[in-house]
Design an enzyme around this catalytic site. Structure first.
Site, short mmCIF file in Angstrom:
data_model
loop_
_atom_site.label_atom_id
_atom_site.label_comp_id
_atom_site.label_asym_id
_atom_site.label_seq_id
_atom_site.Cartn_x
_atom_site.Cartn_y
_atom_site.Cartn_z
N HIS A 56 16.15 39.36 33.46
CA HIS A 56 17.18 39.59 34.48
C HIS A 56 16.53 39.72 35.86
O HIS A 56 17.01 39.15 36.85
CB HIS A 56 17.96 40.85 34.13
N GLU A 57 15.43 40.48 35.93
CA GLU A 57 14.77 40.66 37.21
C GLU A 57 14.15 39.35 37.71
O GLU A 57 14.17 39.05 38.91
CB GLU A 57 13.70 41.74 37.11
N HIS B 21 16.72 37.31 39.41
CA HIS B 21 16.90 37.70 40.81
C HIS B 21 15.84 37.03 41.69
O HIS B 21 16.13 36.59 42.80
CB HIS B 21 16.79 39.21 40.96
N GLU C 4 24.59 40.37 40.50
CA GLU C 4 24.26 40.95 39.19
C GLU C 4 24.82 40.10 38.05
O GLU C 4 24.13 39.86 37.05
CB GLU C 4 24.81 42.38 39.08
#
Length: 321
Positions: free
Chosen positions: A130-131, A134, A200
């Site tokens: 997930h990071e 980003h 998100e």
């Protein structure tokens, strides 16, 4: 669609900032505001990652002192086709993680000791994926610029209290002063939070694609949200402007989407990830879930199962032990 929406919100934020400058000082005030914003954004562009990592006393780790954690990030970066980011560890019992950096070539990812102690390797992989999403989407730069503009608008709102009464400076008089003091900072906060929530959802989907299993991330979000409610993150409380960087709000695990939440509802995010399961089961063999330490690639997380990372740190050597 999300990229277009984010671009529109950023354009609105920029226009709002210049509008506040105009309300305070007319055309001259607008130009001064533009110069100040440019300087703040340039500083944030080059130094945002250093500021955030220093804020949380993050320690850089590598293959020697954190082999499993570092190895997971390395494998995920390879799957995503991204340069290897710098990897950091934060001594904090609240499970959480964030990414920072102006671009993929200068990115860093950080996880707390609480995250490594409480999550399985599969769940850790999902969080770091997930990071990395980003990083790939350049969300860290977007959120830094947004936070800088929001802070500058609030700062100008404070200036309005001192300069707003001067008719020579303020073309709209008292109405302009009230707008600059109250309405503009409030609108900036709403836009900042809307951008954060939009990014998100996109990072959740891309993170699930990178690690290969949306259920890993769904399980991780559930555990992190519960931990965020139970454990105070003192550094985040002292620096609330950084809350939007984390995978789950470190200040207060809010349970519903609303205008004042920096993150989407965790329940909504989990539901969106669970809805992806059938789609992922039809993916080709080369897109199947990655293998992680001490966990089969097709294993779904078990919340009650023993944690192979060592919940108390006793079974692993490294800076989180």
């Amino acid at each position: 669609m999300n990229v277009m929406r984010t671009g529109m919100l950023l354009a609105f934020m920029t226009a709002l900032f210049m509008g506040v400058g105009f309300l305070i000082g007319g055309t001259g005030g607008m130009m001064i505001a533009l110069v100040v914003a440019t300087g703040m954004n340039l500083f944030s562009y080059w130094n945002s990652d250093k500021m955030v990592l220093r804020m949380y006393n993050a320690v850089e780790v590598d293959q020697n002192n954190a082999p499993e954690y570092y190895g997971i990030v390395r494998d995920l970066a390879a799957r995503a086709g991204l340069p290897m980011p710098r990897v950091y560890l934060i001594e904090n019992d609240q499970p959480n993680a964030f990414a920072t950096g102006r671009n993929p070539q200068n990115a860093a990812v950080a996880a707390s000791t609480g995250l490594l102690h409480r999550l399985s390797p599969n769940e850790v992989a999902a969080v770091m994926a997930h990071e990395l999403a980003h990083v790939e989407h350049r969300d860290t730069l977007t959120m830094t610029v947004t936070a800088t503009l929001a802070g500058a608008i609030s700062m100008l709102g404070n200036f309005a209290m001192f300069f707003g009464g001067n008719r020579n400076n303020n073309p709209l008089g008292m109405i302009g002063t009230l707008v600059a003091m109250i309405v503009a900072p409030f609108a900036a906060m709403i836009v900042q939070m809307a951008i954060s929530r939009t990014r998100e959802y996109s990072a959740d989907r891309r993170g699930a694609e990178i690690c290969g299993n949306p259920l890993w991330l769904a399980s991780a979000l559930n555990k992190i949200a519960r931990g965020a409610k139970q454990i105070v993150n003192e550094e985040a409380e002292r620096n609330p402007a950084s809350a939007s960087l984390f995978i789950i709000n470190p200040l207060s695990g809010q349970g519903a989407d609303n205008l004042f939440s920096t993150h989407p509802s965790t329940e909504n995010r989990i539901a969106a990830l669970e809805a992806m399961v059938d789609e992922f089961r039809q993916r080709p063999a080369d897109k199947q879930p990655m293998a992680t330490p001490a966990a089969p690639a097709n294993e779904e997380p078990d919340d009650d199962a023993p944690n192979p990372w060592g919940r108390d740190g006793s079974s692993r050597k490294g800076p989180w032990a």
